[in-house]
Design an enzyme around this catalytic site. Structure first.
Site, PDB file in Angstrom:
ATOM      1  N   HIS A 104       0.925  -1.432   0.011  1.00 57.61           N
ATOM      2  CA  HIS A 104       0.036  -0.174   0.089  1.00 57.61           C
ATOM      3  C   HIS A 104       0.770   1.062   0.217  1.00 57.61           C
ATOM      4  O   HIS A 104       2.000   1.260   0.279  1.00 57.61           O
ATOM      5  CB  HIS A 104      -0.969  -0.116   1.276  1.00 57.61           C
ATOM      6  CG  HIS A 104      -0.352   0.164   2.616  1.00 57.61           C
ATOM      7  ND1 HIS A 104       0.476   1.363   2.983  1.00 57.61           N
ATOM      8  CD2 HIS A 104      -0.047  -0.869   3.411  1.00 57.61           C
ATOM      9  CE1 HIS A 104       0.796   0.935   4.171  1.00 57.61           C
ATOM     10  NE2 HIS A 104       0.581  -0.198   4.448  1.00 57.61           N
ATOM     11  N   GLU A 141      -2.397  -6.695   7.666  1.00 60.15           N
ATOM     12  CA  GLU A 141      -1.025  -6.556   8.311  1.00 60.15           C
ATOM     13  C   GLU A 141      -1.067  -7.570   9.686  1.00 60.15           C
ATOM     14  O   GLU A 141      -2.369  -7.837  10.165  1.00 60.15           O
ATOM     15  CB  GLU A 141      -0.611  -5.160   8.743  1.00 60.15           C
ATOM     16  CG  GLU A 141       0.516  -4.797   9.364  1.00 60.15           C
ATOM     17  CD  GLU A 141       1.791  -5.378   8.398  1.00 60.15           C
ATOM     18  OE1 GLU A 141       2.095  -6.465   8.471  1.00 60.15           O
ATOM     19  OE2 GLU A 141       2.723  -4.615   7.790  1.00 60.15           O
TER      20      GLU A 141
END
Length: 170
Positions: free
Chosen positions: A13, A86
């Protein structure tokens, strides 16, 4: 490429304000910064015109915001998968490493030494995170044999996939 092998294009990202501050984000759902939006647009230009079957993203907004321009360039819908998220850093989320050292010495030790089985209070261990990620990627490989897919995810996820592919232990 073996016709049954999936080609996996991994994208981290774009930048968030917490990335710039070096804060542990984990499961905190933060948007991209202006720089992150620019990075996402740059990634989209890279994928424009490529032959891709599917695009997957972590369910956190920073990953989804990065995936959106890529998906638009590929004319594909994004499938979000919470398993691509994550690592959950529990009580350490929002802190920089020096703050973890000051507040939670044992957590700091485990992070520094990459203790694979230490479960961060309120979070998960490195091994739990790895298992979640590798299970998800294996499922995608089974579903997309012989195809190319894009996965937009997080730095810690990329580290785990790289280590597995390279035979590097946790």
């Amino acid at each position: 490429m073996n016709p049954k092998m999936m080609r996996l294009c991994l994208v981290r990202h774009g930048e968030t304000a917490w990335n710039a501050e070096q804060r542990m984000q984990g499961h905190k759902d933060l948007p991209l910064s202006e720089e992150g939006i620019t990075q996402a647009e740059q990634a989209a230009r890279h994928f424009s015109g490529k032959s891709v079957t599917a695009i997957y993203s972590s369910d956190l907004q920073r990953a989804q915001q990065t995936a959106q321009p890529i998906a638009a360039a590929l004319k594909l819908a994004i499938t979000t998968l919470p398993a691509l998220c994550e690592r959950n850093y529990g009580r350490c989320e929002g802190l920089i490493r020096s703050e973890v050292v000051t507040r939670y010495a044992e957590d700091a030790r485990a992070l520094r030494e990459r203790d694979p089985d230490y479960v961060l209070p309120g979070g998960e261990s490195l091994r739990q995170h790895q298992r979640r990620i590798l299970d998800c990627i294996s499922q995608l490989a089974e579903k997309h044999g012989g195809e190319t897919v894009v996965v937009v995810t997080h730095g810690g996820v990329l580290d785990l996939i790289y280590r597995c592919a390279s035979g590097i232990p946790l």
